[in-house]
Design an enzyme around this catalytic site. Structure first.
Site, PDB file in Angstrom:
ATOM      1  CB  CYS A 270       1.351   3.335   0.010  1.00 25.61           C
ATOM      2  SG  CYS A 270       0.285   2.560   1.229  1.00 25.61           S
TER       3      CYS A 270
ATOM      4  CB  CYS B 264      12.141   0.178   3.069  1.00 24.49           C
ATOM      5  SG  CYS B 264      10.493  -0.442   3.468  1.00 24.49           S
TER       6      CYS B 264
ATOM      7  CB  CYS C 141       1.271   9.104  -0.636  1.00 29.26           C
ATOM      8  SG  CYS C 141      -0.098   9.608   0.446  1.00 29.26           S
TER       9      CYS C 141
ATOM     10  CG  ASP D 162      -8.966  -3.566  12.693  1.00 27.41           C
ATOM     11  OD1 ASP D 162      -8.973  -2.597  13.417  1.00 27.41           O
ATOM     12  OD2 ASP D 162      -9.533  -3.592  11.609  1.00 27.41           O
TER      13      ASP D 162
ATOM     14  CB  CYS E  67      -4.862   8.651   5.438  1.00 32.10           C
ATOM     15  SG  CYS E  67      -4.871   6.944   4.825  1.00 32.10           S
TER      16      CYS E  67
END
Length: 379
Positions: A246, A190, A200, A135, A216
């Site tokens: 989530c 999923c 969410c 990252d 977000c």
């Protein structure tokens, strides 16, 4: 065991729970999705994500490391957010994302990847050109994880492993040596589940398994350095750094096999669920002492106190009024005072109205006066 198996065994010895290999080919398909995401403005105000040089390097790792042949991807597990519970002590507590508990992963993953590179050099008997990331550079990390067989893109945008869920941090080691690649993960497990989308609070999860950062909670509590939009503040609940909703509702996390979490992520309940009244009283020295080597330092003190004020407003407990009034009257940062004013507008306490009226008339910052006026209207 093959040489690649030896490399993975060393990665596991270094504390990683996942390790996979992929051929360092340009990621045209995933880069196209990323370009569409940028074009739609879903990166919010994170302009660095749209820099041209970084965009090119995300699509082609050879622009980062000339001669790269292999991308090795690892996963470092952190505490499963689906299994965390706040202390039942009656205090007004916030909540932080599980990846932020303990030490900053930026200080933990790259040194271990560099150790892995030394292992490779020793075994091969030749020097290697390599670059370690977590990252920290322009790489499509989820794409390399999927290409290395570590999991699939979940509907919540996280990379999900069938046994470990999504509670792991990704790191990459770019190598100029060719290793046998793993089979890319192709299956989507999923299925018809929509729990993450349904849970969410702002509807920021998009159908193509990306996020709209403009909605977000992680963006607004971490990356955003200014005011949080009034319409989004109630959705923050008591989150003061990031959001795990989530992941908490994801069945793959709820039923994940327990992982051996690295000691770097050892944490106390105070780190995971900070006392919000104590948070408002943190001096700059206190904040730096408490969070200097943790991800929470990214918000800086003013961002963390801003978030704490919003969380107290959402909790709606009148017991928070004295601390918020003290913040409104004494805090040097206008950003914090502004959100303290909003929070007071969510409370029922006899001292709230006089404090807001005084701030509306006398605060030197126009944003604070405006927030005080809005809070008075809410009352």
């Amino acid at each position: 065991m093959s040489f690649e198996d030896d490399v993975k065994a060393e990665a596991f010895h270094l504390g990683f729970s996942l390790c996979g290999l992929a051929a360092a080919q340009p990621q045209a398909q995933h880069a196209a999705v990323y370009e569409d995401w940028l074009a739609a403005g879903h990166h919010a105000q994170m302009g660095y994500l749209a820099a041209e040089s970084a965009r090119l390097r995300r699509a082609d790792p050879s622009l980062t490391l000339p001669g790269v042949r292999t991308v090795l991807t690892v996963g470092l597990p952190y505490p499963n957010p689906a299994r965390a519970a706040a202390p039942a002590d009656g205090r007004l507590r916030g909540r932080t994302a599980a990846y932020s508990w303990g030490q900053d992963y930026h200080d933990r993953i790259p040194p271990r990847l560099n150790q892995l590179a030394v292992f490779l050099e020793t075994r091969l008997g030749l020097p290697l050109a390599h670059r370690a990331y977590t990252d920290t550079g322009p790489l499509l990390e989820r794409a390399w994880g999927q290409q290395a067989g570590l999991g699939w893109f979940g509907k919540n945008s996280c990379l999900i492993h069938p046994r470990g869920g999504s509670a792991f941090l990704l790191g990459e080691l770019l190598l100029d040596v060719e290793l046998q690649p793993d089979v890319p993960w192709e299956a989507d497990r999923c299925g018809s589940c929509t729990r993450c989308l349904d849970a969410c609070p702002t509807g920021c999860i998009l159908p193509n398994r990306t996020l709209d950062a403009r909605r977000c909670l992680s963006y607004w509590t971490i990356e955003n350095k200014g005011l949080i939009p009034v319409e989004l503040r109630p959705s923050l609940g008591n989150w003061v750094f990031g959001c795990d909703i989530c992941q908490q509702v994801c069945p793959w996390n709820q039923h994940a096999a327990p992982s051996q979490v690295d000691a770097a992520f050892d944490f106390t309940p105070e780190e995971a669920f900070p006392d919000l009244l104590e948070a408002l009283s943190l001096s700059p020295v206190d904040f730096n002492r408490s969070f200097r080597r943790t991800p929470l330092a990214r918000t800086k003190r003013r961002g963390f106190l801003r978030n704490a004020a919003v969380a107290l407003g959402n909790l709606g407990d009148p017991a928070a009024a004295p601390a918020l009034i003290h913040t409104l009257e004494n805090e040097p940062e206008p950003l914090v005072r502004a959100h303290a004013a909003w929070a007071l507008g969510q409370l029922h306490h006899p001292r709230v109205r006089p404090a807001l009226e005084h701030a509306q008339l006398t605060d030197p910052d126009p944003s604070v006066r405006l927030e005080a006026a809005g809070a008075l209207a809410a009352l």
